[in-house]
Design an enzyme around this catalytic site. Structure first.
Site, mmCIF file in Angstrom:
data_model
loop_
_atom_site.group_PDB
_atom_site.id
_atom_site.type_symbol
_atom_site.label_atom_id
_atom_site.label_comp_id
_atom_site.label_asym_id
_atom_site.label_seq_id
_atom_site.Cartn_x
_atom_site.Cartn_y
_atom_site.Cartn_z
ATOM 1 N N CYS A 164 15.367 -54.395 32.496
ATOM 2 C CA CYS A 164 15.107 -53.112 31.960
ATOM 3 C C CYS A 164 15.756 -52.091 32.372
ATOM 4 O O CYS A 164 17.115 -51.944 32.206
ATOM 5 C CB CYS A 164 13.635 -52.923 32.087
ATOM 6 S SG CYS A 164 12.574 -51.834 30.785
ATOM 7 N N HIS A 176 11.544 -58.269 29.706
ATOM 8 C CA HIS A 176 10.883 -58.754 30.820
ATOM 9 C C HIS A 176 10.853 -60.171 30.894
ATOM 10 O O HIS A 176 9.602 -60.702 30.207
ATOM 11 C CB HIS A 176 9.447 -57.938 30.909
ATOM 12 C CG HIS A 176 9.591 -56.387 31.368
ATOM 13 N ND1 HIS A 176 9.586 -56.147 32.484
ATOM 14 C CD2 HIS A 176 9.719 -55.577 30.675
ATOM 15 C CE1 HIS A 176 9.567 -54.856 32.735
ATOM 16 N NE2 HIS A 176 9.889 -54.418 31.418
ATOM 17 N N GLU A 180 9.722 -62.111 33.235
ATOM 18 C CA GLU A 180 8.174 -62.429 33.960
ATOM 19 C C GLU A 180 7.044 -62.033 33.052
ATOM 20 O O GLU A 180 6.027 -62.459 33.453
ATOM 21 C CB GLU A 180 8.101 -61.546 35.212
ATOM 22 C CG GLU A 180 7.539 -60.230 34.713
ATOM 23 C CD GLU A 180 8.366 -59.109 34.105
ATOM 24 O OE1 GLU A 180 7.755 -58.210 33.669
ATOM 25 O OE2 GLU A 180 9.674 -59.551 33.842
#
Length: 354
Positions: A245, A330, A332
């Site tokens: 990001c 992202h 994750e």
């Protein structure tokens, strides 16, 4: 609530009784309000959920992505007062009151989302107190633009913290506003994490005998992180590097690429990303309002590897020679799809091979 263009919208207040200002942005996830509210990347912003019902499964500490609520305020169509999930510890209303954050419900969020898509993210003020309309509009107009705010120092760690001492490999993580799930993503791959403040000197980082470097996500304008950008420049040929990001934008900037503010950004858990090498498409979780100028990458040693299928903005790049990999989304998740969790494996392999 008031917008900088003079719009006034009235609803029903919940959460803390106060007045707050920030940039209004919308997020499209059907779930994940706890993760969103506690995501440091939302610092300086008033978050609006497009999905109409929020709070229906309550709040649990296990879902926090940082130590507290980071948004300045929260706007919803309908707030649930009696959550149904057995593991819920508190209501959304109680959650906002705990961290002194105002919320407003009963808003036509569909209409407001269309307005933001047409005019772009705007300065906003919301109040759960008695306040004159003209005063609220003035507060919305007179606040600093998010482009000019230094938000990362407000969310970055103030001290160096180590996670996973028992692992052989260690990654230095420059904290621009890291989410808890990113640290857990490394630990699940048997990679220890040394968390550094955003402005840590490159010599200090190297003193920790690390195997790789990661730059985290975070709030606001990456152009303001001059110290972080300079340190990445000095470390770029010494370690395998990974960025998520804002981390991707900081790394791109360190190699001479340009950054710009998007009209309304990408926020939600349903952004389609295409890998230009394999042709595969992933559904990703995203939260950002700035992007890399794709054309400016042509003047750098960075190679575009992934694009967003909605607007063709850069979603990933690598380096022509160095062990470097970055993504805008992202991997994750938290919340969101797990399509791109393999990105952590890719970074681990870079460290193994270096």
């Amino acid at each position: 609530m008031a917008l900088e263009d003079g719009t006034i919208i009235k609803g029903e207040g919940f959460g803390h009784e106060t007045t707050a200002t920030g940039e209004i942005v919308f997020t499209t996830g059907m779930t994940g309000y706890v993760e969103g509210l506690t995501d440091p990347s939302f610092k300086g912003q008033i978050m609006m959920s497009t999905y109409p019902l929020q709070g229906n499964y309550g709040v649990s500490d296990d879902w926090y992505q940082s130590g507290k609520i980071q948004v300045e305020g929260y706007i919803v169509r309908e707030v649930c007062k009696e959550p149904s999930l057995y593991s819920s510890q508190k209501t959304l209303d109680e959650f906002l009151k705990e961290y002194k954050i105002p919320g407003i419900s009963g808003i036509d969020t569909r209409d407001l989302t269309i307005k933001i898509r047409e005019k772009g993210a705007m300065k906003c003020a919301i109040s759960t107190e008695e306040i004159d309309d003209s005063e609220l509009i003035a507060q919305a107009k007179n606040q600093l633009s998010i482009v000019d705010m230094d938000l990362v120092p407000q969310v970055s760690t103030k001290e160096i913290i180590t996670f996973g001492d028992n692992f052989k490999q260690k990654a230095a993580l420059i904290d621009c506003g890291v989410k808890k799930n990113i640290i857990e993503g490394f630990l699940k791959k048997d990679i220890g994490v040394v968390l550094f403040p955003y402005n840590s000197d490159y010599k200090t980082i190297l003193d920790y005998d690390i195997d790789g470097l990661m730059i985290s996500c975070g709030p606001g304008n990456p152009e303001r992180l001059t110290e972080t950008i300079e340190n990445v420049q000095k470390l770029s040929n010494r370690l395998p590097i990974f960025g998520i990001c804002m981390g991707q934008q900081v790394i791109a900037k360190s190699f001479g690429a340009k950054i710009y503010k998007m009209k309304f950004g990408h926020r939600g858990s349903n952004q389609p990303v295409k890998d230009l090498t394999t042709g595969k498409v992933f559904i990703t979780s995203q939260n950002h309002g700035f992007s890399i100028d794709k054309e400016s990458l042509k003047d750098t040693p960075l190679k575009l590897t992934q694009i967003n299928l909605n607007d063709n903005t850069p979603e990933g790049f690598s380096h022509e020679e160095l062990p470097l990999n970055c993504v805008q989304y992202h991997p994750e998740a938290g919340p969101g799809p797990n399509d791109t969790n393999f990105v952590f494996d890719k970074f681990k392999k870079m460290m193994d091979d270096y």
